[in-house]
Design a protein around this motif. Structure first.
Motif, PDB file in Angstrom:
ATOM      1  N   GLN A   1     -93.935 -48.300  22.812  1.00 42.49           N
ATOM      2  CA  GLN A   1     -94.310 -46.899  22.683  1.00 42.49           C
ATOM      3  C   GLN A   1     -95.688 -46.803  22.047  1.00 42.49           C
ATOM      4  O   GLN A   1     -96.036 -47.604  21.178  1.00 42.49           O
ATOM      5  CB  GLN A   1     -93.291 -46.135  21.830  1.00 42.49           C
ATOM      6  CG  GLN A   1     -91.905 -46.059  22.433  1.00 42.49           C
ATOM      7  CD  GLN A   1     -90.948 -45.273  21.561  1.00 42.49           C
ATOM      8  OE1 GLN A   1     -91.329 -44.749  20.501  1.00 42.49           O
ATOM      9  NE2 GLN A   1     -89.709 -45.192  21.986  1.00 42.49           N
ATOM     10  N   PHE A   2     -96.450 -45.803  22.485  1.00 34.70           N
ATOM     11  CA  PHE A   2     -97.782 -45.552  21.930  1.00 34.70           C
ATOM     12  C   PHE A   2     -97.777 -44.209  21.218  1.00 34.70           C
ATOM     13  O   PHE A   2     -97.138 -43.259  21.672  1.00 34.70           O
ATOM     14  CB  PHE A   2     -98.841 -45.548  23.026  1.00 34.70           C
ATOM     15  CG  PHE A   2     -98.969 -46.866  23.750  1.00 34.70           C
ATOM     16  CD1 PHE A   2     -99.662 -47.923  23.174  1.00 34.70           C
ATOM     17  CD2 PHE A   2     -98.395 -47.052  24.996  1.00 34.70           C
ATOM     18  CE1 PHE A   2     -99.778 -49.119  23.826  1.00 34.70           C
ATOM     19  CE2 PHE A   2     -98.503 -48.254  25.650  1.00 34.70           C
ATOM     20  CZ  PHE A   2     -99.196 -49.295  25.074  1.00 34.70           C
ATOM     21  N   ILE A   3     -98.489 -44.157  20.106  1.00 33.05           N
ATOM     22  CA  ILE A   3     -98.613 -42.881  19.415  1.00 33.05           C
ATOM     23  C   ILE A   3     -99.513 -41.965  20.250  1.00 33.05           C
ATOM     24  O   ILE A   3    -100.283 -42.433  21.086  1.00 33.05           O
ATOM     25  CB  ILE A   3     -99.199 -43.077  18.001  1.00 33.05           C
ATOM     26  CG1 ILE A   3    -100.626 -43.643  18.081  1.00 33.05           C
ATOM     27  CG2 ILE A   3     -98.321 -43.986  17.173  1.00 33.05           C
ATOM     28  CD1 ILE A   3    -101.324 -43.713  16.732  1.00 33.05           C
ATOM     29  N   PRO A   4     -99.427 -40.655  20.059  1.00 33.12           N
ATOM     30  CA  PRO A   4    -100.317 -39.752  20.810  1.00 33.12           C
ATOM     31  C   PRO A   4    -101.789 -40.057  20.529  1.00 33.12           C
ATOM     32  O   PRO A   4    -102.159 -40.481  19.435  1.00 33.12           O
ATOM     33  CB  PRO A   4     -99.921 -38.359  20.285  1.00 33.12           C
ATOM     34  CG  PRO A   4     -98.529 -38.525  19.790  1.00 33.12           C
ATOM     35  CD  PRO A   4     -98.447 -39.914  19.250  1.00 33.12           C
ATOM     36  N   LYS A   5    -102.603 -39.848  21.517  1.00 35.25           N
ATOM     37  CA  LYS A   5    -104.028 -40.128  21.371  1.00 35.25           C
ATOM     38  C   LYS A   5    -104.661 -39.178  20.355  1.00 35.25           C
ATOM     39  O   LYS A   5    -104.301 -38.017  20.256  1.00 35.25           O
ATOM     40  CB  LYS A   5    -104.735 -39.984  22.726  1.00 35.25           C
ATOM     41  CG  LYS A   5    -104.316 -41.045  23.738  1.00 35.25           C
ATOM     42  CD  LYS A   5    -105.107 -40.914  25.023  1.00 35.25           C
ATOM     43  CE  LYS A   5    -104.722 -42.019  26.009  1.00 35.25           C
ATOM     44  NZ  LYS A   5    -105.488 -41.929  27.269  1.00 35.25           N
ATOM     45  N   ARG A   6    -105.609 -39.742  19.605  1.00 32.33           N
ATOM     46  CA  ARG A   6    -106.362 -39.000  18.583  1.00 32.33           C
ATOM     47  C   ARG A   6    -105.443 -38.373  17.534  1.00 32.33           C
ATOM     48  O   ARG A   6    -105.683 -37.269  17.032  1.00 32.33           O
ATOM     49  CB  ARG A   6    -107.239 -37.921  19.221  1.00 32.33           C
ATOM     50  CG  ARG A   6    -108.301 -38.469  20.155  1.00 32.33           C
ATOM     51  CD  ARG A   6    -109.160 -37.359  20.748  1.00 32.33           C
ATOM     52  NE  ARG A   6    -110.178 -37.886  21.612  1.00 32.33           N
ATOM     53  CZ  ARG A   6    -109.995 -38.138  22.907  1.00 32.33           C
ATOM     54  NH1 ARG A   6    -108.815 -37.895  23.463  1.00 32.33           N
ATOM     55  NH2 ARG A   6    -110.980 -38.628  23.641  1.00 32.33           N
ATOM     56  N   SER A   7    -104.370 -39.062  17.196  1.00 33.54           N
ATOM     57  CA  SER A   7    -103.454 -38.591  16.148  1.00 33.54           C
ATOM     58  C   SER A   7    -103.154 -39.761  15.224  1.00 33.54           C
ATOM     59  O   SER A   7    -102.082 -40.351  15.270  1.00 33.54           O
ATOM     60  CB  SER A   7    -102.178 -38.022  16.755  1.00 33.54           C
ATOM     61  OG  SER A   7    -101.555 -38.973  17.588  1.00 33.54           O
ATOM     62  N   THR A   8    -104.150 -40.093  14.405  1.00 34.93           N
ATOM     63  CA  THR A   8    -104.041 -41.283  13.570  1.00 34.93           C
ATOM     64  C   THR A   8    -102.980 -41.149  12.485  1.00 34.93           C
ATOM     65  O   THR A   8    -102.552 -42.165  11.924  1.00 34.93           O
ATOM     66  CB  THR A   8    -105.398 -41.573  12.908  1.00 34.93           C
ATOM     67  OG1 THR A   8    -105.844 -40.390  12.227  1.00 34.93           O
ATOM     68  CG2 THR A   8    -106.437 -41.940  13.962  1.00 34.93           C
ATOM     69  N   TRP A   9    -102.556 -39.917  12.166  1.00 32.59           N
ATOM     70  CA  TRP A   9    -101.559 -39.768  11.114  1.00 32.59           C
ATOM     71  C   TRP A   9    -100.202 -40.337  11.544  1.00 32.59           C
ATOM     72  O   TRP A   9     -99.374 -40.644  10.703  1.00 32.59           O
ATOM     73  CB  TRP A   9    -101.407 -38.296  10.737  1.00 32.59           C
ATOM     74  CG  TRP A   9    -101.039 -37.403  11.888  1.00 32.59           C
ATOM     75  CD1 TRP A   9     -99.786 -37.079  12.300  1.00 32.59           C
ATOM     76  CD2 TRP A   9    -101.942 -36.719  12.764  1.00 32.59           C
ATOM     77  NE1 TRP A   9     -99.827 -36.231  13.374  1.00 32.59           N
ATOM     78  CE2 TRP A   9    -101.156 -35.992  13.680  1.00 32.59           C
ATOM     79  CE3 TRP A   9    -103.332 -36.644  12.861  1.00 32.59           C
ATOM     80  CZ2 TRP A   9    -101.706 -35.212  14.680  1.00 32.59           C
ATOM     81  CZ3 TRP A   9    -103.870 -35.864  13.855  1.00 32.59           C
ATOM     82  CH2 TRP A   9    -103.082 -35.161  14.743  1.00 32.59           C
ATOM     83  N   TYR A  10     -99.991 -40.522  12.856  1.00 37.68           N
ATOM     84  CA  TYR A  10     -98.748 -41.121  13.312  1.00 37.68           C
ATOM     85  C   TYR A  10     -98.656 -42.589  12.881  1.00 37.68           C
ATOM     86  O   TYR A  10     -97.555 -43.127  12.764  1.00 37.68           O
ATOM     87  CB  TYR A  10     -98.651 -41.044  14.835  1.00 37.68           C
ATOM     88  CG  TYR A  10     -98.087 -39.742  15.356  1.00 37.68           C
ATOM     89  CD1 TYR A  10     -96.752 -39.627  15.741  1.00 37.68           C
ATOM     90  CD2 TYR A  10     -98.886 -38.617  15.464  1.00 37.68           C
ATOM     91  CE1 TYR A  10     -96.242 -38.438  16.216  1.00 37.68           C
ATOM     92  CE2 TYR A  10     -98.395 -37.419  15.938  1.00 37.68           C
ATOM     93  CZ  TYR A  10     -97.063 -37.339  16.315  1.00 37.68           C
ATOM     94  OH  TYR A  10     -96.556 -36.157  16.773  1.00 37.68           O
ATOM     95  N   SER A  11     -99.782 -43.224  12.681  1.00 32.16           N
ATOM     96  CA  SER A  11     -99.795 -44.652  12.370  1.00 32.16           C
ATOM     97  C   SER A  11     -99.974 -44.920  10.885  1.00 32.16           C
ATOM     98  O   SER A  11    -100.309 -46.040  10.502  1.00 32.16           O
ATOM     99  CB  SER A  11    -100.918 -45.346  13.152  1.00 32.16           C
ATOM    100  OG  SER A  11    -102.179 -44.794  12.804  1.00 32.16           O
ATOM    101  N   GLY A  12     -99.727 -43.934  10.045  1.00 29.35           N
ATOM    102  CA  GLY A  12     -99.949 -44.115   8.621  1.00 29.35           C
ATOM    103  C   GLY A  12     -99.040 -45.157   8.000  1.00 29.35           C
ATOM    104  O   GLY A  12     -99.417 -45.818   7.033  1.00 29.35           O
TER     105      GLY A  12
END
Length: 222
Positions: free
Chosen positions: A194-205
C-alpha cells in the motif's frame, strides 16, 4: 504645587456596564494607537474613574489588533489511529518502510562512498529492523526485503510513500507473488503493498520519526 489637573484629581465617574463607557474605551484604544490594556487604563484614569476597569477594558474584539496580534488556528484533535495500528497482531504483520538519507562511509580502499539504511518498522509494536544497502535501486531494496523476511516474517501489508523505488519494487513483488511456484509455497502468506496518498507526508510520520532517531543515534555513536 500639585502637577495634576482638576480632571485627574476629580475624575468623571462612569458606570462600568454602559454603552457610553464602551465607546470611550474604544476611542482611547484608537487614540493611543492600539496599545495593551495597561496603557489604556493609565490613559483613562487621567480623566475618568470606571469601577472594575480592568474587567471592562476588553480589546480582543478590535479587528486591527486581531489581524496583527492574532495567533494561528489551533490544530484540530488528531483522528483515531488506523485499525492496523492498534490490532493485536504478530510483529511486522503490517510494516512501514523508508530509506534514510545518504551516509558517507569509507570502502576498503579508503575512498568515501555513499550508503543508505532501509528501515522496516512494525505498525503496532514499533519494532525496528535496519538493513544497510549500497544504493536506492530496486535490486538493492529487494535483497534487503528478502533478508528482512528471513529474519522476521513475511508481512501481510507493506506501507510506504510513493518513491519510484517502492513503485518498481511493488510491481516486481506483485509479479513474484503471481508465479505458480511461489503461490504454492506462500498460499497462506501474501504481502499487500500500500502507498500513502501523494503529497501527504503526515501519513508517514510513524516511520519518519524513527528515521530521525536512527540518524541521530548513528551520529552520536560514530
Amino acid at each position: 504645587m500639585n502637577p495634576f489637573c482638576e480632571t485627574t484629581k476629580l475624575p468623571y465617574l462612569l458606570p462600568a456596564k454602559h454603552h457610553l463607557t464602551h465607546l470611550i474605551i474604544l476611542d482611547a484604544h484608537e487614540r493611543q494607537l492600539h496599545p495593551g490594556v495597561s496603557v489604556i487604563i493609565t490613559y483613562l484614569r487621567q480623566k475618568f474613574w470606571i469601577p472594575s476597569i480592568r474587567q471592562v477594558v476588553i480589546i480582543r474584539k478590535c479587528v486591527i489588533c486581531r489581524k496583527t496580534d492574532g495567533k494561528p488556528y489551533n490544530a484540530p484533535d488528531p483522528p483515531p489511529l488506523p485499525k492496523y495500528r492498534v490490532d493485536d497482531a504478530p510483529p511486522f504483520s503490517v510494516t512501514g518502510v523508508d530509506f534514510t538519507g545518504a551516509l558517507y562511509v569509507k570502502d576498503k580502499t579508503g575512498s568515501e562512498t555513499k550508503a543508505y539504511i532501509c528501515l522496516f518498522t512494525c505498525a503496532s509494536t514499533r519494532a525496528v529492523h535496519l538493513e544497510l544497502v549500497p544504493d536506492l535501486s530496486e535490486d538493492s531494496f529487494l535483497q534487503a526485503f528478502r533478508r528482512f523476511c528471513s529474519r522476521m516474517s513475511v508481512p501481510k501489508i507493506m506501507i510506504s510513500d510513493n518513491a519510484s523505488t517502492y513503485m518498481a519494487a511493488a510491481n516486481h513483488i506483485k509479479r513474484l507473488f503471481e508465479s505458480d511456484s511461489l503461490q504454492s509455497t506462500l498460499s497462506h502468506k501474501g504481502t499487500q503493498w500500500q502507498f500513502i496518498p501523494k503529497r501527504s507526508t503526515w501519513y508517514s510520520g510513524w516511520w519518519e520519526r524513527l528515521i530521525g532517531l536512527t540518524k541521530t543515534t548513528l551520529k552520536k555513536i560514530l
